[in-house]
Design an enzyme around this catalytic site. Sequence first.
Site, PDB file in Angstrom:
ATOM      1  N   ASN A  14       0.835  -1.214   0.000  1.00  0.00           N
ATOM      2  CA  ASN A  14       0.000   0.000   0.000  1.00  0.00           C
ATOM      3  C   ASN A  14       0.854   1.243   0.000  1.00  0.00           C
ATOM      4  O   ASN A  14       1.991   1.232   0.478  1.00  0.00           O
ATOM      5  CB  ASN A  14      -0.847   0.095   1.295  1.00  0.00           C
ATOM      6  CG  ASN A  14      -1.884  -1.003   1.410  1.00  0.00           C
ATOM      7  OD1 ASN A  14      -2.322  -1.566   0.421  1.00  0.00           O
ATOM      8  ND2 ASN A  14      -2.263  -1.299   2.645  1.00  0.00           N
ATOM      9  N   MET A  15       0.258   2.345  -0.473  1.00  0.00           N
ATOM     10  CA  MET A  15       0.829   3.660  -0.189  1.00  0.00           C
ATOM     11  C   MET A  15       0.057   4.205   1.010  1.00  0.00           C
ATOM     12  O   MET A  15      -1.179   4.207   1.011  1.00  0.00           O
ATOM     13  CB  MET A  15       0.672   4.595  -1.401  1.00  0.00           C
ATOM     14  CG  MET A  15       1.361   5.920  -1.217  1.00  0.00           C
ATOM     15  SD  MET A  15       3.158   5.754  -0.964  1.00  0.00           S
ATOM     16  CE  MET A  15       3.763   5.763  -2.652  1.00  0.00           C
ATOM     17  N   GLU A 142      -4.521  -8.905   4.529  1.00  0.00           N
ATOM     18  CA  GLU A 142      -4.919  -7.815   3.619  1.00  0.00           C
ATOM     19  C   GLU A 142      -5.009  -8.308   2.177  1.00  0.00           C
ATOM     20  O   GLU A 142      -5.090  -7.519   1.250  1.00  0.00           O
ATOM     21  CB  GLU A 142      -3.945  -6.637   3.733  1.00  0.00           C
ATOM     22  CG  GLU A 142      -4.165  -5.849   5.017  1.00  0.00           C
ATOM     23  CD  GLU A 142      -3.309  -4.604   5.145  1.00  0.00           C
ATOM     24  OE1 GLU A 142      -3.706  -3.714   5.910  1.00  0.00           O
ATOM     25  OE2 GLU A 142      -2.247  -4.526   4.498  1.00  0.00           O
ATOM     26  N   ASP A 241       4.154  -4.925  12.379  1.00  0.00           N
ATOM     27  CA  ASP A 241       4.772  -5.484  11.166  1.00  0.00           C
ATOM     28  C   ASP A 241       6.269  -5.715  11.383  1.00  0.00           C
ATOM     29  O   ASP A 241       6.827  -6.714  10.922  1.00  0.00           O
ATOM     30  CB  ASP A 241       4.561  -4.537   9.971  1.00  0.00           C
ATOM     31  CG  ASP A 241       3.095  -4.396   9.625  1.00  0.00           C
ATOM     32  OD1 ASP A 241       2.332  -5.351   9.874  1.00  0.00           O
ATOM     33  OD2 ASP A 241       2.699  -3.332   9.118  1.00  0.00           O
ATOM     34  N   SER A 271      11.333   0.589  16.000  1.00  0.00           N
ATOM     35  CA  SER A 271      10.570   1.021  14.822  1.00  0.00           C
ATOM     36  C   SER A 271       9.658   2.205  15.103  1.00  0.00           C
ATOM     37  O   SER A 271       9.340   2.963  14.201  1.00  0.00           O
ATOM     38  CB  SER A 271       9.755  -0.146  14.255  1.00  0.00           C
ATOM     39  OG  SER A 271       8.597  -0.366  15.040  1.00  0.00           O
TER      40      SER A 271
HETATM   41  O1  RIB Z   1       0.312  -2.241   9.833  1.00  0.00           O
HETATM   42  C1  RIB Z   1       0.418  -0.960   9.279  1.00  0.00           C
HETATM   43  C2  RIB Z   1      -0.042  -0.974   7.843  1.00  0.00           C
HETATM   44  O2  RIB Z   1      -1.419  -1.287   7.805  1.00  0.00           O
HETATM   45  C3  RIB Z   1       0.092   0.337   7.130  1.00  0.00           C
HETATM   46  O3  RIB Z   1       1.338   0.499   6.499  1.00  0.00           O
HETATM   47  C4  RIB Z   1      -1.080   0.332   6.162  1.00  0.00           C
HETATM   48  O4  RIB Z   1      -0.724   0.290   4.823  1.00  0.00           O
HETATM   49  C5  RIB Z   1      -1.934  -0.859   6.564  1.00  0.00           C
HETATM   50  O5  RIB Z   1      -1.774  -1.892   5.695  1.00  0.00           O
END
Ligand code: RIB
Length: 297
Positions: A14-15, A142, A241, A271
Amino acid sequence: MAVSSTVCIVGSINMDLSISTNTIPKQGETVIGGEFATYPGGKGANQAVAAARLGSSVNMIGAIGNDTFGATLLDHLESEGINYDGIETIPDVATGIANIILSENDNRIIVSSGANRLVTPDFVERHRDVINKSDIVLLQLEIPMETVVHTLKIANEYGIPVIVNPAPYQQLPEAVFSGSAFLTPNEIELLSMKTDPKFTSIQENVIVTQGERGVQFYENREKRYLPSHHVEAKDTTGAGDTFNGALASQLGRGAKLTKAIEYANAAAALSVTKIGAQGGMPTGTEVDLFIKERTVS
Ligand code: RIB
């Protein structure tokens, strides 16, 4: 222990359209916020960058649209040293975006999936050789759930362990419970997971990230708790993440579970000290130094 690991990530790109604000608007209200910026994001891509910065060889499977965001994100992944042979550019669809509101030291995110929705089981099937070449596979939610299930099936067939980060949370099919080596919900996701009767049978494979309240997991059937590191948080986006990317990187190279979690916990703490989901993701040297500094001798 092997020097490095090969991590395969099947997930979103994603952006991130990120805006900070002191006031979250109520329904029908407009407020003037703070700074706006775009950052590379997507849970899949974030986890890929986290693992790559920590020295893993990373193969990413995912999709972008044929647009400016897509081209920028692909260049970015290349600059991070990620193998993007498994990333396809899909015509007539937008690259995924995430609207991120930063407020009260935390984030609120709405994702528009775009091309991520088109990472189908057939798509992954075209890249099954990439999965077969990996030490570990890391998935998030996602991309379509049927793709998550199919990837698990391929990895299980090859005997490759899979970590599933159940974010954003959706009801999990039996195959996800039974096929994953570890599931890594945050506290909110855990609440939903616990309502599933299948949860009890796999709870010892669940690693719960709790932000500043640390990490809970099981080791040798015993419940364990690891506190978080105190740092000055600038942006918590992508902390989970970073944890997942670091965990996969460490487990993929054969680290013991507790050591891998300690390492991932330190990487996640670092982070949040910079802006952007990937802005503060550390290198292996930075994590080693941080752990050394924080270890009481
Ligand atoms: O976990 C953070 C991420 O969740 C973001 O970078 C956004 O793109 C969503 O996917």
